[in-house]
Design a protein around this motif. Structure first.
Motif, PDB file in Angstrom:
ATOM      1  N   ILE A 267      13.791   2.608  59.914  1.00  0.00           N
ATOM      2  CA  ILE A 267      15.272   2.976  60.197  1.00  0.00           C
ATOM      3  C   ILE A 267      15.950   3.079  58.806  1.00  0.00           C
ATOM      4  N   PRO A 268      16.773   3.877  58.787  1.00  0.00           N
ATOM      5  CA  PRO A 268      17.823   4.227  57.572  1.00  0.00           C
ATOM      6  C   PRO A 268      18.590   3.168  57.153  1.00  0.00           C
ATOM      7  N   ASP A 269      19.153   2.288  58.131  1.00  0.00           N
ATOM      8  CA  ASP A 269      20.397   1.527  57.560  1.00  0.00           C
ATOM      9  C   ASP A 269      20.528   0.507  58.484  1.00  0.00           C
ATOM     10  N   LEU A 270      21.565  -0.357  58.022  1.00  0.00           N
ATOM     11  CA  LEU A 270      21.835  -1.706  58.978  1.00  0.00           C
ATOM     12  C   LEU A 270      22.488  -1.199  60.325  1.00  0.00           C
ATOM     13  N   PRO A 271      23.315  -0.272  60.413  1.00  0.00           N
ATOM     14  CA  PRO A 271      23.796   0.211  62.041  1.00  0.00           C
ATOM     15  C   PRO A 271      22.681   0.393  62.691  1.00  0.00           C
ATOM     16  N   SER A 272      21.425   0.886  62.249  1.00  0.00           N
ATOM     17  CA  SER A 272      20.399   1.160  63.244  1.00  0.00           C
ATOM     18  C   SER A 272      19.379  -0.080  63.699  1.00  0.00           C
ATOM     19  N   LEU A 273      20.027  -1.046  63.187  1.00  0.00           N
ATOM     20  CA  LEU A 273      19.071  -2.289  63.721  1.00  0.00           C
ATOM     21  C   LEU A 273      19.405  -2.387  65.299  1.00  0.00           C
ATOM     22  N   ASN A 274      18.450  -2.814  66.173  1.00  0.00           N
ATOM     23  CA  ASN A 274      18.617  -3.002  67.452  1.00  0.00           C
ATOM     24  C   ASN A 274      19.053  -4.809  67.367  1.00  0.00           C
ATOM     25  N   ASP A 275      19.534  -5.043  68.867  1.00  0.00           N
ATOM     26  CA  ASP A 275      19.673  -6.619  68.944  1.00  0.00           C
ATOM     27  C   ASP A 275      18.543  -7.659  68.196  1.00  0.00           C
ATOM     28  N   GLU A 276      17.332  -7.314  68.903  1.00  0.00           N
ATOM     29  CA  GLU A 276      16.344  -8.537  68.417  1.00  0.00           C
ATOM     30  C   GLU A 276      16.262  -8.400  66.695  1.00  0.00           C
ATOM     31  N   GLU A 277      16.322  -7.190  66.257  1.00  0.00           N
ATOM     32  CA  GLU A 277      16.179  -7.220  64.609  1.00  0.00           C
ATOM     33  C   GLU A 277      17.461  -7.887  64.038  1.00  0.00           C
ATOM     34  N   ARG A 278      18.535  -7.640  64.781  1.00  0.00           N
ATOM     35  CA  ARG A 278      19.575  -8.346  64.037  1.00  0.00           C
ATOM     36  C   ARG A 278      19.554  -9.798  64.279  1.00  0.00           C
ATOM     37  N   GLU A 279      19.026 -10.224  65.219  1.00  0.00           N
ATOM     38  CA  GLU A 279      19.233 -11.693  65.567  1.00  0.00           C
ATOM     39  C   GLU A 279      17.980 -12.475  64.537  1.00  0.00           C
ATOM     40  N   GLU A 280      16.756 -11.785  64.423  1.00  0.00           N
ATOM     41  CA  GLU A 280      15.802 -12.287  63.420  1.00  0.00           C
ATOM     42  C   GLU A 280      16.488 -12.026  62.029  1.00  0.00           C
ATOM     43  N   LEU A 281      17.001 -11.220  61.720  1.00  0.00           N
ATOM     44  CA  LEU A 281      17.443 -10.756  60.315  1.00  0.00           C
ATOM     45  C   LEU A 281      18.545 -12.080  59.899  1.00  0.00           C
ATOM     46  N   ALA A 282      19.388 -12.737  60.928  1.00  0.00           N
ATOM     47  CA  ALA A 282      20.382 -13.678  60.565  1.00  0.00           C
ATOM     48  C   ALA A 282      19.223 -14.990  60.298  1.00  0.00           C
ATOM     49  N   VAL A 283      18.259 -15.004  60.867  1.00  0.00           N
ATOM     50  CA  VAL A 283      17.564 -16.333  60.797  1.00  0.00           C
ATOM     51  C   VAL A 283      16.726 -16.272  59.245  1.00  0.00           C
ATOM     52  N   VAL A 284      15.968 -14.988  59.285  1.00  0.00           N
ATOM     53  CA  VAL A 284      15.311 -14.950  57.924  1.00  0.00           C
ATOM     54  C   VAL A 284      16.057 -14.882  56.581  1.00  0.00           C
ATOM     55  N   TYR A 285      17.205 -14.099  56.521  1.00  0.00           N
ATOM     56  CA  TYR A 285      17.764 -14.113  55.542  1.00  0.00           C
ATOM     57  C   TYR A 285      18.320 -15.514  55.043  1.00  0.00           C
ATOM     58  N   GLN A 286      18.679 -16.246  55.772  1.00  0.00           N
ATOM     59  CA  GLN A 286      18.979 -17.755  55.262  1.00  0.00           C
ATOM     60  C   GLN A 286      17.904 -18.392  54.885  1.00  0.00           C
ATOM     61  N   ASP A 287      16.435 -18.338  55.373  1.00  0.00           N
ATOM     62  CA  ASP A 287      15.360 -18.988  55.151  1.00  0.00           C
ATOM     63  C   ASP A 287      15.052 -18.449  53.703  1.00  0.00           C
ATOM     64  N   LEU A 288      15.016 -17.381  53.191  1.00  0.00           N
ATOM     65  CA  LEU A 288      14.920 -16.626  52.111  1.00  0.00           C
ATOM     66  C   LEU A 288      15.632 -17.227  50.892  1.00  0.00           C
ATOM     67  N   LEU A 289      17.131 -17.385  51.086  1.00  0.00           N
ATOM     68  CA  LEU A 289      18.135 -18.028  50.368  1.00  0.00           C
ATOM     69  C   LEU A 289      17.672 -19.345  50.045  1.00  0.00           C
ATOM     70  N   ARG A 290      17.100 -20.087  51.161  1.00  0.00           N
ATOM     71  CA  ARG A 290      17.051 -21.289  50.661  1.00  0.00           C
ATOM     72  C   ARG A 290      15.687 -21.824  49.829  1.00  0.00           C
ATOM     73  N   ARG A 291      14.813 -20.859  50.385  1.00  0.00           N
ATOM     74  CA  ARG A 291      13.342 -20.819  49.610  1.00  0.00           C
ATOM     75  C   ARG A 291      13.867 -20.677  47.826  1.00  0.00           C
ATOM     76  N   VAL A 292      14.568 -19.749  47.669  1.00  0.00           N
ATOM     77  CA  VAL A 292      14.998 -19.294  46.336  1.00  0.00           C
ATOM     78  C   VAL A 292      15.948 -20.357  45.880  1.00  0.00           C
ATOM     79  N   ASP A 293      16.859 -21.135  46.440  1.00  0.00           N
ATOM     80  CA  ASP A 293      17.434 -22.330  45.963  1.00  0.00           C
ATOM     81  C   ASP A 293      16.478 -23.455  45.663  1.00  0.00           C
ATOM     82  N   ARG A 294      15.250 -23.501  46.291  1.00  0.00           N
ATOM     83  CA  ARG A 294      14.431 -24.674  45.915  1.00  0.00           C
ATOM     84  C   ARG A 294      13.395 -24.357  44.968  1.00  0.00           C
TER      85      ARG A 294
END
Length: 366
Positions: A267-294
């Motif tokens: 997919i080319p951009d953020l608007p192309s994400l479907n509902d399932e991809e958006r939901e998982e993105l919200a979870v994994v994005y914060q997970d990666l930030l927390r890993r970097v912080d630790r």
């Protein structure tokens, strides 16, 4: 209740727009007015063409006077209330707010009589958009620790603003990003990101498009899709492998900590994400930030840049592929990765960190 498709729109005292995005299930009126007396906006930015590299350089001298590391009491991104001077956010509380930058590198309309040597191919007004995106009204918040519902709102705001800015005929590329930490160069510590809508395709994107085109001509396949497939199969640099997204340390990482997060679909951009991809993105994005912080023991908040690479608005979209580049310039506690002679002058990168070791460390930090 607002949504990513229909945020609440208001106008600030100097004519700039502000957009309020509310968390799901929350209703806000957003009726507070901006009562400040503000000077006329400076839209005098120019773009100069560097014939040696084929790149555009933006000259925006008015940004020298932008707000620099104010006290918490004077933070312009906090909500306005009776105990503080009115801020950029007129409301007394908000979830996510996006507004046009008061000190933009690019402006939606040129200033009359803007200085410059002409409007030829080598010198022209810097048309485009620069927006500030506030992730929380809490001055001390971190995106990694926000409620999941807020992260969903942030994803929706990225999508909404990308869609609207991409519709402007002068815009060629939309870039959503967050800088966190004074080491990065942040001048406001309130949790926020930015959105740039460039009037040209950026050098980094042009380089990737060139490589993607060569790969397609040779194989008939997407370069970034093949990179993702290779990382998932190899596994030594893989950090996260979900239903719709995977994250890995790139084999030729430039930064001490660097993670690429990519969707499994082309997919080319953020608007192309479907509902399932958006939901998982919200979870994994914060997970990666927390890993970097630790990542470094004894450090609670690692400075980072989180940069969304989206396809250009009009050209080479089939060659592009959405992905996030998350990286830090901190190479050890108290030590930064500086762009010294080799990197700054020659563009020849040297990385002190081994990508496989960085990936192993990030995998430990579940």
């Amino acid at each position: 209740m607002t949504s990513e498709r229909n945020p609440t729109r208001r106008t600030l005292a100097d004519g700039r727009q502000i957009f309020y995005f509310d968390d799901a299930g929350r209703t806000r009126d957003h009726t507070a007015r901006d009562t400040r007396e503000l000077p006329t906006l400076d839209h005098s930015s120019r773009m100069r063409y560097d014939v040696l590299t084929g790149e555009w350089i933006t000259v925006a001298s008015h940004r020298m006077t932008r707000t620099h590391l104010p006290s918490t009491a004077e933070c312009p991104l906090c909500p306005t209330n009776e105990t503080r001077t009115p801020t950029e956010i007129p409301d007394a509380d908000y979830d996510v707010a996006v507004f046009e930058n008061r000190f933009p590198s690019f402006a939606s309309s040129p200033q009359d009589g803007a200085p410059g040597t002409g409007d030829g191919p080598g010198d022209r007004p810097a048309l485009g958009h620069c927006e500030v995106m506030c992730f929380s009204s809490d001055h001390t918040a971190s995106v990694a620790e926000l409620p999941l519902e807020r992260m969903r709102t942030i994803v929706g705001a990225w999508i909404s603003r990308t869609e609207e800015l991409s519709a402007d005929p002068v815009v060629e590329q939309v870039f959503c990003f967050e800088n966190r930490g004074e080491e990065i160069g942040v001048t406001l510590t309130h949790p926020h990101g930015q959105i740039y809508a460039y009037p040209y395709v950026t050098p980094r994107t042009r380089s990737m498009l060139t490589q993607a085109d060569k790969h397609f001509e040779r194989t008939g396949r997407s370069l970034l899709a093949d990179v993702l497939a290779s990382e998932r199969e190899d596994g030594t640099r893989l950090i996260y492998d979900g239903d719709h997204w995977s994250a890995y340390v790139p084999i030729a990482a430039r930064w001490p900590i660097e993670i690429h997060l990519a969707p499994h679909r082309d997919i080319p951009d953020l608007p192309s994400l479907n509902d399932e991809e958006r939901e998982e993105l919200a979870v994994v994005y914060q997970d990666l930030l927390r890993r970097v912080d630790r990542f470094y023991p004894g450090i609670d908040r690692v400075p980072y840049i989180a940069a969304w690479h989206q396809a250009p608005v009009r050209i080479d979209r089939p060659l592009s592929r959405l992905h996030l580049q998350l990286f830090s310039i901190l190479r050890a506690p108290g030590k930064l990765k500086y762009l010294a002679g080799s990197e700054s002058a020659m563009g020849a990168w040297v990385n002190d960190a081994i990508p496989e070791a960085v990936a192993a460390r990030l995998r430990e930090l579940k």
